[in-house]
Design an enzyme around this catalytic site. Structure first.
Site, PDB file in Angstrom:
ATOM      1  N   ARG A 127      44.144 -86.817 -67.014  1.00 32.55           N
ATOM      2  CA  ARG A 127      44.594 -85.463 -67.380  1.00 32.55           C
ATOM      3  C   ARG A 127      43.932 -84.508 -66.388  1.00 32.55           C
ATOM      4  O   ARG A 127      43.105 -84.893 -65.582  1.00 32.55           O
ATOM      5  CB  ARG A 127      44.334 -85.106 -68.857  1.00 32.55           C
ATOM      6  CG  ARG A 127      43.193 -85.751 -69.553  1.00 32.55           C
ATOM      7  CD  ARG A 127      41.857 -85.331 -69.056  1.00 32.55           C
ATOM      8  NE  ARG A 127      41.742 -83.886 -68.943  1.00 32.55           N
ATOM      9  CZ  ARG A 127      40.917 -83.252 -68.148  1.00 32.55           C
ATOM     10  NH1 ARG A 127      40.118 -83.940 -67.337  1.00 32.55           N
ATOM     11  NH2 ARG A 127      40.860 -81.933 -68.091  1.00 32.55           N
ATOM     12  N   ASP A 186      46.579 -74.728 -65.101  1.00 35.07           N
ATOM     13  CA  ASP A 186      47.650 -75.734 -65.068  1.00 35.07           C
ATOM     14  C   ASP A 186      48.889 -75.228 -64.362  1.00 35.07           C
ATOM     15  O   ASP A 186      49.646 -76.008 -63.778  1.00 35.07           O
ATOM     16  CB  ASP A 186      47.981 -76.202 -66.476  1.00 35.07           C
ATOM     17  CG  ASP A 186      46.876 -77.112 -66.977  1.00 35.07           C
ATOM     18  OD1 ASP A 186      45.860 -76.587 -67.465  1.00 35.07           O
ATOM     19  OD2 ASP A 186      46.996 -78.335 -66.786  1.00 35.07           O
TER      20      ASP A 186
HETATM   21  O1  MRU Z   1      45.307 -81.177 -71.416  1.00 35.53           O
HETATM   22  P1  MRU Z   1      44.489 -81.328 -70.162  1.00 35.53           P
HETATM   23  O2  MRU Z   1      43.162 -81.959 -70.393  1.00 35.53           O
HETATM   24  O3  MRU Z   1      45.280 -81.992 -69.057  1.00 35.53           O
HETATM   25  O4  MRU Z   1      44.227 -79.820 -69.715  1.00 35.53           O
HETATM   26  C1  MRU Z   1      43.494 -79.611 -68.539  1.00 35.53           C
HETATM   27  C2  MRU Z   1      43.175 -78.206 -68.257  1.00 35.53           C
HETATM   28  O5  MRU Z   1      43.568 -77.308 -68.979  1.00 35.53           O
HETATM   29  C3  MRU Z   1      42.421 -77.938 -66.988  1.00 35.53           C
HETATM   30  O6  MRU Z   1      41.628 -76.789 -67.120  1.00 35.53           O
HETATM   31  C4  MRU Z   1      43.419 -77.730 -65.833  1.00 35.53           C
HETATM   32  O7  MRU Z   1      44.314 -78.797 -65.754  1.00 35.53           O
HETATM   33  C5  MRU Z   1      42.736 -77.566 -64.537  1.00 35.53           C
HETATM   34  S1  MRU Z   1      42.071 -79.103 -63.975  1.00 35.53           S
HETATM   35  C6  MRU Z   1      41.381 -78.937 -62.442  1.00 35.53           C
END
Ligand code: MRU
Length: 338
Positions: A55, A224
């Protein structure tokens, strides 16, 4: 990233490609154990992204790039593979950027390797630019995990902290636990511990208290998807931290590579927000919270309006939201990003 395995310090990546297979550190298992998940086809890649074996926006992109190179070598139906992988998670723009990149480069293994190397090197640069914003003795708030695990190495929000620490600055990190999946308590805390960076995990609703008591000097989070005006999606709970930071006069930085910027969106209203299974909220360590018939809502991300962002830390430098047009032009001139 440096990792201590049975008392020995070893260097590992979050994602790599080996023997025509995609290897991932299984992030569901950290911090209890370090286990490797092996993906052998597009369905495994879909499973790994959807179920958060891997993730974090840039790491999802790299996994998709390697996954498509593997699928092509295995003579999979590429229309189907692209469809499967692109339906794994909707919010992180890096996933779609990586798929476009691989389509434009005929799904070659060398293109996937280049994509991974570029993303890694770009996150190191984010670390260097971000380090210029950190002073010794700073206390920094972060949310979720935007570390090496969320990229391939270095991280986005954590890269400046790594470099600040390595250059001898004394820093302290407030780590939001990040319900419901606990990426802060499990992953960010683990990464900081491996690096010897001082930190405390705080409950998700504690940041306002620490800000009000002047215990936090700045906040750095990842993203994201970032729209053209600087509105950005990040892990649920980011928005309220940004508002609290503004009310308390605390700089709030967003660290992200060019691959996270979606300039096709004028503002954050068009960012698709993933809704995950209610059991992520309802169940903790196999015990149920609340009444047996109870329900939960589980949006995985929220959108923070750009007026709460002090600046974006990117591999091209640091940009205030009103300067994003400049960043757009730099990305247009960057062969890798086009
Ligand atoms: O649901 P996730 O764990 O994939 O969410 C990740 C995040 O919100 C991070 O802050 C984002 O992807 C930036 S990672 C460098």
């Amino acid at each position: 990233m440096k990792v201590n395995i049975n008392g020995e310090s070893r260097s590992i990546l979050a994602v790599w490609y080996e023997d025509n297979q995609v290897k991932l550190i299984d992030q569901r298992k950290i911090p209890e154990s370090i286990e490797i998940y092996t993906a052998k086809n597009s369905d495994d890649i879909y499973y790994a992204i959807k179920n958060m074996v891997v993730r974090g926006a840039p790491a999802i992109g790299v996994t998709a790039a390697y996954g498509l190179a593997m699928a092509f070598k295995n003579k999979e139906d590429m229309d189907k593979s692209v469809k499967t992988i692109s339906s794994s998670r909707p919010t992180a723009y890096d996933l779609f950027k990586a798929i476009d990149y691989m389509e434009a480069n005929k799904f070659s293994e060398s293109a996937a390797r280049r994509y991974a190397l570029e993303i890694t090197e770009r996150s190191r640069k984010i670390g260097e630019y971000g380090n210029s914003l950190i002073k010794s003795d700073d206390r920094i708030l972060t949310h979720c995990n935007a570390g090496a695990l969320a990229v391939v190495d270095w991280g986005t929000a954590l890269a400046p902290m790594r470099i600040a620490h390595d250059s001898g600055k004394k820093i302290f990190v407030y780590v939001d636990e990040t319900r419901p999946r606990l990426q802060g308590a499990k992953l960010t805390a683990w990464e900081l511990q491996q690096e010897g960076i001082d930190y405390s995990i705080i409950a998700d609703n504690a940041a306002g208290h620490f800000m009000k008591h002047k215990d936090i000097d700045l906040a750095i989070v990842g993203a994201d998807r970032i729209a053209a005006n600087g509105d950005f999606a990040n892990k649920i709970g980011t928005y309220e931290k940004a508002v609290l930071a503004k009310v308390n006069n605390i700089p709030f930085y967003v660290a992200a590579p060019g691959s996270t910027f979606d300039f096709s969106l004028k503002n954050g209203d068009g960012i698709p927000i993933e809704e995950r299974d209610e059991n992520e909220v309802l169940m903790v360590n196999n015990s149920r919270l609340g009444p047996v018939e109870g329900h939960a809502k589980n949006p995985a991300f929220d959108v923070t309006p750009h007026e709460y962002v002090t600046a974006f830390i990117t591999e091209y430098g640091i940009f205030r939201p009103e300067e994003l047009k400049k960043l757009y032009n730099l990305i247009q001139d960057d062969l890798f990003m086009r």
